[in-house]
Design a protein around this motif. Structure first.
Motif, short mmCIF file in Angstrom:
data_model
loop_
_atom_site.label_atom_id
_atom_site.label_comp_id
_atom_site.label_asym_id
_atom_site.label_seq_id
_atom_site.Cartn_x
_atom_site.Cartn_y
_atom_site.Cartn_z
N THR A 241 42.42 10.69 -10.39
CA THR A 241 43.20 10.93 -9.18
C THR A 241 43.99 12.21 -9.41
N VAL A 242 43.85 13.17 -8.51
CA VAL A 242 44.56 14.44 -8.64
C VAL A 242 45.57 14.56 -7.51
N ILE A 243 46.85 14.66 -7.89
CA ILE A 243 47.93 14.79 -6.92
C ILE A 243 48.36 16.25 -6.86
N CYS A 244 48.27 16.83 -5.68
CA CYS A 244 48.66 18.23 -5.48
C CYS A 244 50.18 18.31 -5.33
N GLU A 245 50.81 19.12 -6.19
CA GLU A 245 52.26 19.34 -6.11
C GLU A 245 52.59 20.77 -5.65
N SER A 246 51.62 21.44 -5.11
CA SER A 246 51.84 22.76 -4.55
C SER A 246 52.82 22.68 -3.39
N PRO A 247 53.60 23.73 -3.12
CA PRO A 247 54.47 23.73 -1.94
C PRO A 247 53.69 23.60 -0.63
N LEU A 248 52.38 23.86 -0.67
CA LEU A 248 51.57 23.80 0.54
C LEU A 248 50.94 22.42 0.76
N LEU A 249 51.21 21.48 -0.14
CA LEU A 249 50.79 20.09 0.00
C LEU A 249 49.34 19.92 0.46
N GLU A 250 49.14 19.34 1.68
CA GLU A 250 47.77 18.99 2.06
C GLU A 250 46.86 20.19 2.20
N GLU A 251 47.42 21.35 2.54
CA GLU A 251 46.59 22.55 2.65
C GLU A 251 45.92 22.86 1.32
#
Length: 265
Positions: A241-251
């Protein structure tokens, strides 16, 4: 199987609550969400029980993040006890959500004995409450603090019920940019697998760092290079499972999904 999701409520559902966030993520083709208790555990177990069926219906894997102030290696007993309480509260909600893991920033100072003893006590308290949700210690982004892969896996070896959350941006920062090849990422995955862990729970984003210390999270187009991790995960046929923590989230989470799809045979 590789699930992709985000940390927090997606921008497309801001202000509409956790359930709406779950449904929106699924509508976008994403299938994981980390519910963040950054400053406090704002959700009750009772509320969590109403959220869990929505996640199950939408086939979205939930995890939770305990408050950021946890510090089991503090020099003050009051902070340690408060940290244990935050973890216990997060775990109670996580169990009610059927969460796959409770992500924890375990400590700041390097004091392995305190961290191990703290988690042993927490796991025992959860057993008494008949709660069994994995407690995932996150790798951290400062060379001077607890949270290397070695640190976390030592706790995992000594405290059943704990696991590792691999934050590759943090590893990149604390190694001063040390993840530059598929082999670099594979080495981390192999080390974790060697500790008997068969599911990788991963955080990822770009990151600004200085002197082996994280400064801030950045969008996906920077460093480290997500395509290298994607290749490593596909190479080892990972369940992750990879959780994106970028400021752009779902993008950026959708970019991750596209990168993986473009590499699959």
């Amino acid at each position: 199987m590789i699930r992709i999701g985000i940390a927090g409520i997606p921008y497309g559902a801001k202000g509409k609550g956790t359930e709406a966030g779950i449904r929106y993520l699924r509508s976008q083709g994403l299938d994981a969400m980390e519910i963040q208790f950054g400053r406090n555990v704002y959700m009750t177990p009772e509320t969590a029980k109403s959220v869990a069926p929505v996640a199950r219906e939408e086939r979205v894997d939930l995890s939770v993040h305990a408050p950021y102030y946890v510090n089991l290696s503090s020099k003050t007993e009051k902070t340690i006890e408060k940290s244990k309480d935050w973890i216990l509260k997060s775990a109670r909600v996580g169990a009610a959500l059927n969460a796959s893991v409770v992500t924890i920033h375990a400590a700041r100072e390097e004091n392995l004995d305190l961290v191990i003893s703290g988690f042993k006590e927490i796991v025992e308290d959860l057993k008494k409450e008949k709660i069994s949700v994995p407690l995932g210690l996150e790798t951290m982004g400062d060379l001077g603090e607890f949270g290397s892969v070695d640190d976390v896996l030592e706790v995992v070896r000594k405290v059943p019920g704990t696991g590792i959350v691999i934050d590759f941006a943090h590893i990149y920062a604390r190694t001063d940019g040390g993840l530059n090849t598929v082999e670099d990422f594979t080495a981390v995955l192999d080390q974790v697998a060697g500790a008997g862990i068969d599911h990788y729970h991963i955080h990822f984003s770009g990151i600004e760092h200085k002197n082996s210390r994280e400064v801030r999270h950045l969008p996906l187009d920077g460093k480290p290079d997500f395509s290298l991790l994607a290749r490593a995960l596909l190479k080892c046929k990972a369940d992750a499972t990879v959780i994106c923590e970028s400021p752009l989230l779902e993008e950026d989470a959708l970019k991750m999904k596209q990168i993986i799809a473009g590499l699959e045979p």
